[in-house]
Design a protein around this motif. Structure first.
Motif, PDB file in Angstrom:
ATOM      1  N   UNK A  65     -13.316 -27.950 -14.454  1.00 55.10           N
ATOM      2  CA  UNK A  65     -13.035 -27.113 -15.740  1.00 55.10           C
ATOM      3  C   UNK A  65     -12.261 -27.962 -16.543  1.00 55.10           C
ATOM      4  N   UNK A  66     -12.678 -28.109 -17.969  1.00 60.69           N
ATOM      5  CA  UNK A  66     -12.021 -28.959 -18.780  1.00 60.69           C
ATOM      6  C   UNK A  66     -11.243 -27.854 -19.957  1.00 60.69           C
ATOM      7  N   UNK A  74     -10.476 -25.818 -28.540  1.00 58.42           N
ATOM      8  CA  UNK A  74     -10.917 -27.127 -29.036  1.00 58.42           C
ATOM      9  C   UNK A  74     -12.050 -27.238 -29.340  1.00 58.42           C
ATOM     10  N   UNK A  75     -12.637 -28.360 -30.133  1.00 56.95           N
ATOM     11  CA  UNK A  75     -13.767 -28.632 -30.665  1.00 56.95           C
ATOM     12  C   UNK A  75     -14.608 -29.415 -29.314  1.00 56.95           C
ATOM     13  N   UNK A  76     -15.535 -28.855 -28.827  1.00 58.54           N
ATOM     14  CA  UNK A  76     -16.494 -29.504 -27.932  1.00 58.54           C
ATOM     15  C   UNK A  76     -17.212 -30.416 -28.319  1.00 58.54           C
ATOM     16  N   UNK A  94     -21.620 -24.985 -18.975  1.00 64.31           N
ATOM     17  CA  UNK A  94     -21.472 -23.975 -19.907  1.00 64.31           C
ATOM     18  C   UNK A  94     -20.038 -24.109 -20.826  1.00 64.31           C
ATOM     19  N   UNK A  95     -19.997 -23.697 -22.082  1.00 66.73           N
ATOM     20  CA  UNK A  95     -18.933 -23.680 -22.909  1.00 66.73           C
ATOM     21  C   UNK A  95     -18.403 -22.223 -22.602  1.00 66.73           C
ATOM     22  N   UNK A  96     -17.066 -22.061 -22.636  1.00 66.69           N
ATOM     23  CA  UNK A  96     -16.391 -20.790 -22.316  1.00 66.69           C
ATOM     24  C   UNK A  96     -15.622 -20.397 -23.622  1.00 66.69           C
ATOM     25  N   UNK A  97     -15.620 -19.208 -24.135  1.00 70.03           N
ATOM     26  CA  UNK A  97     -14.862 -18.568 -25.032  1.00 70.03           C
ATOM     27  C   UNK A  97     -14.150 -17.439 -24.360  1.00 70.03           C
ATOM     28  N   UNK A  98     -12.883 -17.524 -24.361  1.00 71.77           N
ATOM     29  CA  UNK A  98     -12.118 -16.357 -23.432  1.00 71.77           C
ATOM     30  C   UNK A  98     -10.956 -15.986 -24.442  1.00 71.77           C
ATOM     31  N   UNK A  99     -10.690 -14.777 -24.517  1.00 70.01           N
ATOM     32  CA  UNK A  99      -9.516 -14.157 -25.387  1.00 70.01           C
ATOM     33  C   UNK A  99      -9.443 -12.742 -24.808  1.00 70.01           C
ATOM     34  N   UNK A 222     -16.876 -22.159 -33.996  1.00 71.03           N
ATOM     35  CA  UNK A 222     -16.999 -23.827 -33.827  1.00 71.03           C
ATOM     36  C   UNK A 222     -16.313 -24.104 -32.445  1.00 71.03           C
ATOM     37  N   UNK A 223     -15.133 -23.434 -32.113  1.00 64.02           N
ATOM     38  CA  UNK A 223     -14.133 -24.096 -30.909  1.00 64.02           C
ATOM     39  C   UNK A 223     -14.525 -22.949 -29.937  1.00 64.02           C
TER      40      UNK A 223
END
Length: 409
Positions: A65-66, A74-76, A94-99, A222-223
């Motif tokens: 995981x990065x 951050x911008x991937x 996969x790109x992850x967006x978590x909140x 975007x991030x």
């Protein structure tokens, strides 16, 4: 020829003048046997529980995981990260967006965490094993679906069979404050639940959605929060991790599974070693039976020792005889205990002798056990070292007392 060893072996298996000495020697062997067997069985039981806990976590946690070192997003779209998509050794990128978000369902509200991922980001073999109801579906016929944690379901009373009610997702809209209409301060999106994850603390409050839905709900196009992926060649995980860390520099952190959840791994290991040390202390008490056995044997063989001394033997040789005697008692008991422990664990693994109480656990039907060669080595050396020290000091004190007794006579 090792004379002390020959005497010790003879004394161990020969019949003593006083029958009580045979009984005490037998008790000493049994004490070491039980201690060794208990240690190996309990360590193997903890191995089994550790494997189950970590495997449950590993089904959902990526191999690598990065994350950004500072901040949440951050911008991937940087070259070193984009290369991962084309790397032949990378699976399920996969790109992850978590909140954190507010969830509402049928007039009930709950603060959970939305995790937007690619629909194929989790190994297909693990999908069904992660669920307690419904199905693992994030996208069907261009319609977004959610897989929710057991905590979300319990607090909101969600039914995946009810297709009429949807989950409303509320997220603060960036740059909007003190609006005349409070609803304008939030992004509001609705989604249909498709499945429920098993009970596990790490993802009980999650709602997993396609990343496109998460971007709309959070207003972040975007991030990303992180990048997760699996690796084809498992032996190359550490090398790939180190190479990625070097390429990405200090602004990013590349984590393996243990680094993603260090508390889980630490707790499992601490509990295992805590039990090991407690049992070792109990074993020390059992090993003190050797003291009684050697003391009685010294008194029983007093005449033999006098003959040896008249033939030129010194106190050191006499002491070695009884030291080897104590060591042989411990090695015999320890070896037998390890064999018994191994047989018990083997039968438990293959036949499940001890069952879990019916209805108490849905994951396993018998107590898990896992054998590790390192545990046998640790137990053998632990018992051998402790019993060796006890035998040494016991033989030394007993021979010294024998010499005093002789002087008095």
């Amino acid at each position: 020829m090792n004379l002390p060893f020959l005497f010790a072996k003879r004394y161990l298996f020969s019949k003593k003048t006083v029958n009580a000495i045979n009984i005490i020697s037998g008790i000493s062997v049994i004490g070491v046997l039980v201690s060794s067997a208990a240690l190996i069985i309990l360590l193997s039981s903890f191995n089994g529980m550790e494997n189950i806990i970590i495997s449950m976590y590993s089904q959902f946690a990526p191999e690598l995981k990065i994350e950004p070192r500072t901040g949440k997003l951050f911008d991937a779209n940087i070259p070193s990260i984009q290369k991962l998509k084309k790397d032949a050794n990378v699976l399920n990128y996969t790109e992850i967006l978590q909140e954190k978000i507010l969830l509402q369902y049928d007039n009930k509200q709950y603060i959970g965490t939305i995790k937007g991922i690619e629909a194929n980001s989790i190994d297909h073999k693990a999908k069904d094993s992660l669920l307690i109801s419904g199905e693992y579906t994030l996208m069907k016929d261009n319609v977004s679906y959610a897989v929710i944690g057991a905590g979300v379901q319990a607090n909101l009373g969600i039914s995946v069979q009810n297709a009429l009610n949807q989950i409303d997702v509320y997220s603060p809209r960036k740059g909007v404050k003190n609006s005349a209409n409070p609803a304008d301060e939030f992004n509001i999106r609705s989604i249909q639940p498709a499945g429920v994850l098993k009970y596990q603390q790490d993802f009980d409050n999650l709602i997993i959605t396609p990343i496109t839905f998460a971007r709309e709900a959070l207003g972040e196009y975007n991030r990303v929060s992180a990048i997760e992926f699996y690796v084809k060649d498992k032996s190359q995980i550490q090398k790939l991790k180190n190479d990625l860390q070097t390429q990405l520099g200090e602004n990013f952190v590349v984590k393996d599974r243990e680094e993603q959840n260090p508390t889980l791994y630490k707790n499992v290991r601490v509990e295992r070693w805590a039990v090991y040390f407690i049992l070792t202390l109990i074993s020390i008490i059992a090993l003190f039976n050797i003291v009684g056995s050697l003391t009685m044997l010294v008194l029983d063989k007093k005449e033999d020792m006098n003959i040896l001394k008249n033939l030129g033997a010194n106190s050191s040789l006499v002491q070695k005889i009884f030291f080897y005697e104590g060591l042989m008692i411990s090695i015999l008991g320890c070896s037998t205990g390890l064999i018994i422990g191994y047989l018990f664990c083997f039968l438990q693994i293959n036949y499940g002798l001890i069952k879990v109480e019916e209805g108490a656990n849905m994951l396993i039907d018998s107590y898990p056990v896992a054998l590790r060669f390192s545990d046998f080595v640790i137990v053998f050396f632990t018992i051998s070292i402790i019993s060796g020290l006890i035998s040494y000091f016991s033989a030394k004190i007993s021979v010294a007392e024998l010499n005093k007794l002789k002087l008095t006579d």
